[in-house]
Design a protein around this motif. Sequence first.
Motif, PDB file in Angstrom:
ATOM      1  N   LEU A 304       0.825  -1.209   0.000  1.00 57.42           N
ATOM      2  CA  LEU A 304       0.000   0.000   0.000  1.00 57.42           C
ATOM      3  C   LEU A 304       0.860   1.260   0.000  1.00 57.42           C
ATOM      4  CD1 LEU A 304      -2.710   1.365   0.012  1.00 57.42           C
ATOM      5  CD2 LEU A 304      -2.820   1.055   2.497  1.00 57.42           C
ATOM      6  N   SER A 305       1.932   1.297   0.764  1.00 56.98           N
ATOM      7  CA  SER A 305       2.810   2.469   0.773  1.00 56.98           C
ATOM      8  C   SER A 305       3.455   2.671  -0.597  1.00 56.98           C
ATOM      9  CB  SER A 305       3.894   2.324   1.847  1.00 56.98           C
ATOM     10  OG  SER A 305       3.341   2.453   3.133  1.00 56.98           O
ATOM     11  N   ARG A 306       3.834   1.591  -1.241  1.00 60.29           N
ATOM     12  CA  ARG A 306       4.421   1.709  -2.583  1.00 60.29           C
ATOM     13  C   ARG A 306       3.388   2.220  -3.583  1.00 60.29           C
ATOM     14  NH1 ARG A 306       5.996  -4.145  -2.944  1.00 60.29           N
ATOM     15  NH2 ARG A 306       6.450  -3.711  -5.142  1.00 60.29           N
ATOM     16  N   LEU A 307       2.143   1.784  -3.448  1.00 61.37           N
ATOM     17  CA  LEU A 307       1.077   2.303  -4.312  1.00 61.37           C
ATOM     18  C   LEU A 307       0.859   3.796  -4.069  1.00 61.37           C
ATOM     19  CD1 LEU A 307      -1.514  -0.592  -4.086  1.00 61.37           C
ATOM     20  CD2 LEU A 307      -0.558   0.308  -6.214  1.00 61.37           C
ATOM     21  N   ALA A 308       0.891   4.201  -2.801  1.00 61.47           N
ATOM     22  CA  ALA A 308       0.684   5.621  -2.477  1.00 61.47           C
ATOM     23  C   ALA A 308       1.785   6.490  -3.055  1.00 61.47           C
ATOM     24  CB  ALA A 308       0.599   5.793  -0.970  1.00 61.47           C
ATOM     25  N   ARG A 309       2.991   5.918  -3.226  1.00 60.42           N
ATOM     26  CA  ARG A 309       4.128   6.663  -3.794  1.00 60.42           C
ATOM     27  C   ARG A 309       4.270   6.442  -5.290  1.00 60.42           C
ATOM     28  NH1 ARG A 309       6.782   4.119   0.677  1.00 60.42           N
ATOM     29  NH2 ARG A 309       7.919   2.807  -0.828  1.00 60.42           N
ATOM     30  N   ASN A 310       3.291   5.753  -5.920  1.00 64.65           N
ATOM     31  CA  ASN A 310       3.359   5.430  -7.353  1.00 64.65           C
ATOM     32  C   ASN A 310       4.593   4.594  -7.698  1.00 64.65           C
ATOM     33  OD1 ASN A 310       0.984   6.862  -7.937  1.00 64.65           O
ATOM     34  ND2 ASN A 310       2.109   8.781  -8.196  1.00 64.65           N
ATOM     35  N   GLN A 311       4.944   3.663  -6.804  1.00 63.77           N
ATOM     36  CA  GLN A 311       6.130   2.841  -7.012  1.00 63.77           C
ATOM     37  C   GLN A 311       5.801   1.359  -7.142  1.00 63.77           C
ATOM     38  OE1 GLN A 311       8.699   3.811  -3.716  1.00 63.77           O
ATOM     39  NE2 GLN A 311       9.303   5.781  -4.578  1.00 63.77           N
ATOM     40  N   PHE A 312       4.521   1.056  -7.423  1.00 63.18           N
ATOM     41  CA  PHE A 312       4.134  -0.339  -7.623  1.00 63.18           C
ATOM     42  C   PHE A 312       4.076  -0.604  -9.117  1.00 63.18           C
ATOM     43  CE2 PHE A 312       1.748  -4.233  -7.428  1.00 63.18           C
ATOM     44  CZ  PHE A 312       2.132  -4.788  -6.212  1.00 63.18           C
ATOM     45  N   ARG A 313       4.722  -1.677  -9.575  1.00 65.72           N
ATOM     46  CA  ARG A 313       4.956  -1.863 -10.999  1.00 65.72           C
ATOM     47  C   ARG A 313       3.684  -2.031 -11.816  1.00 65.72           C
ATOM     48  NH1 ARG A 313       8.290  -7.084 -12.613  1.00 65.72           N
ATOM     49  NH2 ARG A 313       6.318  -7.998 -11.907  1.00 65.72           N
ATOM     50  N   ASP A 314       2.730  -2.829 -11.343  1.00 65.00           N
ATOM     51  CA  ASP A 314       1.609  -3.223 -12.195  1.00 65.00           C
ATOM     52  C   ASP A 314       0.336  -2.407 -11.999  1.00 65.00           C
ATOM     53  OD1 ASP A 314       2.921  -5.392 -13.497  1.00 65.00           O
ATOM     54  OD2 ASP A 314       2.773  -6.519 -11.631  1.00 65.00           O
ATOM     55  N   LEU A 315       0.271  -1.590 -10.958  1.00 62.31           N
ATOM     56  CA  LEU A 315      -0.960  -0.860 -10.666  1.00 62.31           C
ATOM     57  C   LEU A 315      -0.666   0.545 -10.177  1.00 62.31           C
ATOM     58  CD1 LEU A 315      -3.149  -3.454  -8.712  1.00 62.31           C
ATOM     59  CD2 LEU A 315      -3.728  -2.453 -10.912  1.00 62.31           C
ATOM     60  N   GLU A 316      -1.627   1.444 -10.372  1.00 62.85           N
ATOM     61  CA  GLU A 316      -1.572   2.776  -9.784  1.00 62.85           C
ATOM     62  C   GLU A 316      -2.925   3.090  -9.168  1.00 62.85           C
ATOM     63  OE1 GLU A 316      -0.403   5.945 -12.323  1.00 62.85           O
ATOM     64  OE2 GLU A 316       1.587   5.116 -12.766  1.00 62.85           O
ATOM     65  N   LEU A 317      -2.899   3.707  -7.991  1.00 70.40           N
ATOM     66  CA  LEU A 317      -4.135   4.201  -7.404  1.00 70.40           C
ATOM     67  C   LEU A 317      -4.458   5.562  -7.999  1.00 70.40           C
ATOM     68  CD1 LEU A 317      -3.703   3.269  -3.626  1.00 70.40           C
ATOM     69  CD2 LEU A 317      -5.110   2.133  -5.347  1.00 70.40           C
ATOM     70  N   GLU A 318      -5.761   5.795  -8.229  1.00 67.48           N
ATOM     71  CA  GLU A 318      -6.171   7.011  -8.931  1.00 67.48           C
ATOM     72  C   GLU A 318      -7.300   7.702  -8.181  1.00 67.48           C
ATOM     73  OE1 GLU A 318      -7.449   5.266 -12.536  1.00 67.48           O
ATOM     74  OE2 GLU A 318      -5.415   5.019 -13.372  1.00 67.48           O
ATOM     75  N   GLU A 319      -7.542   8.938  -8.561  1.00 70.60           N
ATOM     76  CA  GLU A 319      -8.666   9.692  -8.014  1.00 70.60           C
ATOM     77  C   GLU A 319      -9.962   8.909  -8.221  1.00 70.60           C
ATOM     78  OE1 GLU A 319     -10.973  13.977  -8.735  1.00 70.60           O
ATOM     79  OE2 GLU A 319      -9.000  13.618  -9.620  1.00 70.60           O
ATOM     80  N   GLY A 320     -10.769   8.836  -7.165  1.00 73.45           N
ATOM     81  CA  GLY A 320     -12.021   8.089  -7.239  1.00 73.45           C
ATOM     82  C   GLY A 320     -11.939   6.696  -6.654  1.00 73.45           C
ATOM     83  N   ASP A 321     -10.718   6.207  -6.444  1.00 70.37           N
ATOM     84  CA  ASP A 321     -10.560   4.912  -5.777  1.00 70.37           C
ATOM     85  C   ASP A 321     -10.865   5.061  -4.290  1.00 70.37           C
ATOM     86  OD1 ASP A 321      -9.791   3.833  -8.176  1.00 70.37           O
ATOM     87  OD2 ASP A 321      -7.643   3.822  -7.718  1.00 70.37           O
ATOM     88  N   THR A 322     -11.118   3.935  -3.642  1.00 75.36           N
ATOM     89  CA  THR A 322     -11.392   3.922  -2.201  1.00 75.36           C
ATOM     90  C   THR A 322     -10.453   2.933  -1.528  1.00 75.36           C
ATOM     91  OG1 THR A 322     -13.735   4.455  -2.521  1.00 75.36           O
ATOM     92  CG2 THR A 322     -13.120   3.448  -0.417  1.00 75.36           C
ATOM     93  N   VAL A 323      -9.866   3.344  -0.409  1.00 73.43           N
ATOM     94  CA  VAL A 323      -9.007   2.469   0.391  1.00 73.43           C
ATOM     95  C   VAL A 323      -9.664   2.264   1.753  1.00 73.43           C
ATOM     96  CG1 VAL A 323      -6.794   2.239   1.580  1.00 73.43           C
ATOM     97  CG2 VAL A 323      -6.863   3.108  -0.762  1.00 73.43           C
ATOM     98  N   ILE A 324      -9.834   1.003   2.137  1.00 70.94           N
ATOM     99  CA  ILE A 324     -10.434   0.650   3.424  1.00 70.94           C
ATOM    100  C   ILE A 324      -9.373  -0.008   4.296  1.00 70.94           C
ATOM    101  CG2 ILE A 324     -12.207  -0.715   4.592  1.00 70.94           C
ATOM    102  CD1 ILE A 324     -13.841  -0.631   1.996  1.00 70.94           C
ATOM    103  N   PHE A 325      -9.159   0.537   5.485  1.00 71.34           N
ATOM    104  CA  PHE A 325      -8.243  -0.054   6.451  1.00 71.34           C
ATOM    105  C   PHE A 325      -9.043  -1.010   7.340  1.00 71.34           C
ATOM    106  CE2 PHE A 325      -5.685   3.382   5.014  1.00 71.34           C
ATOM    107  CZ  PHE A 325      -4.362   3.114   5.360  1.00 71.34           C
ATOM    108  N   SER A 326      -8.972  -2.306   7.035  1.00 70.48           N
ATOM    109  CA  SER A 326      -9.642  -3.326   7.856  1.00 70.48           C
ATOM    110  C   SER A 326      -8.655  -3.775   8.931  1.00 70.48           C
ATOM    111  CB  SER A 326     -10.080  -4.502   6.981  1.00 70.48           C
ATOM    112  OG  SER A 326     -10.750  -5.474   7.732  1.00 70.48           O
ATOM    113  N   SER A 327      -8.363  -2.841   9.827  1.00 73.82           N
ATOM    114  CA  SER A 327      -7.285  -3.039  10.799  1.00 73.82           C
ATOM    115  C   SER A 327      -7.396  -1.988  11.890  1.00 73.82           C
ATOM    116  CB  SER A 327      -5.922  -2.910  10.107  1.00 73.82           C
ATOM    117  OG  SER A 327      -5.818  -1.627   9.484  1.00 73.82           O
TER     118      SER A 327
END
Length: 410
Positions: A304-327
């Motif tokens: 998740l931290s890598r996605l937030a920094r745009n450092q995940f190779r296969d996916l990017e999180l974008e405006e309109g997405d939703t993140v749920i912390f089940s924790s």
Amino acid sequence: MNMNLYSHDDAWLMVDCGVSFSESLSAIHANNPQNDEDALTKKFDRISADPSFIAQRADALAGIVITHAHEDHLGALVDLWSRFKCPVYTTRFTALCLRHKLAESRKELDIPVHIVDDGSTEQIGPFEVQWLALTHSMPESYSLMIRTRVGSVFHTGDWKIDFDPVVGKPFDPLPFKQLASENIAAMVCDSTNADRSGRSVSEGACYQGLFDHVSEQSGRVLVTCFGSNIARLITLFKVAKDTGRYVALLGRSLHTMHRHAKAAGYWPSELDGLLYSPHQIGYLPSEEILIIATGSQGEPRAALSRLARNQFRDLELEEGDTVIFSSIVIPGNEEHIHRLIEQLEQKKISVITKYNTSRTIHASGHPSEQDLLDLYGWVQPSLVIPTHGEQLHLAANAKVAKQAKVPRQM
């Protein structure tokens, strides 16, 4: 980083051999003769309890019992076993996790593992050890009755009272009520949620809250949770199935636990066919995607931290997405999590946590006040030794034990 030692008749029994992560040595300041402040404040990737005392007495160590497969109970065994070289006793699922850790380590260790079943009793040196099933956020979690000719100790391990645990059998009070007749000298008890009133939420209660939140989103949804929680994984796959979404797992621990759950027969067959790779999921419409990712504690190297920094190779999180912390926020991780949520919100991603929703999206695996009161009332030990928690949790557990009329509390 649990490591418990019991001694009787010139023999020793170890219960659990775990690690903690990203910690400093400040907690053992008194044991640091050099008073090296750099060593005390530096954070280490992995820390275990100091095994020197029992390693010097390895010939007297009759065996090691692992109560369940969480890293803080199992994670140091591969690294430390060569100092002990004694038999290990645990259940089939935990043994599966141990063998995986051995394969990953590439260490040529021939650890003798004895598989035990629910209710079974093993004679380990002078210790008669009985395994009693309870419920936790990991399959095959067990408490132990440790009996000797001079007295008995009931060691709870990690537990909660859960009548709908999603994975495994519901909590059964009967075996614990039967312990009251044994005049148990001491009960060593999990304290992690002892400062919370009421009863711990059932794992089964998470489905509805997660389903409601996911079904309300028209875009892509990512849920982050603890990678070892197989019950939560199953719940999230059910939510995906019931909301018409496919699943991608981001994070090695999630893939590992998914494989272990299938190998051990805990994975429901009706959930097969939902899992796609991160690369494949990128070609699906956003409303058909549910991503499950590691990183709920803001760990910088987690998915998740890598996605937030745009450092995940296969996916990017974008405006309109939703993140749920089940924790929950584990004490000490507040700054990392706050920074992560800020990064997500700067990308105009909606963030849902248990602290900003009234719906149940997380359940702890540890006992709250009413769980403790019930178990103390059933077992009726002479002494309670609180363990597994910070000082405030240990003090709260002792207070609950006193309220339950346990004669002594440490």
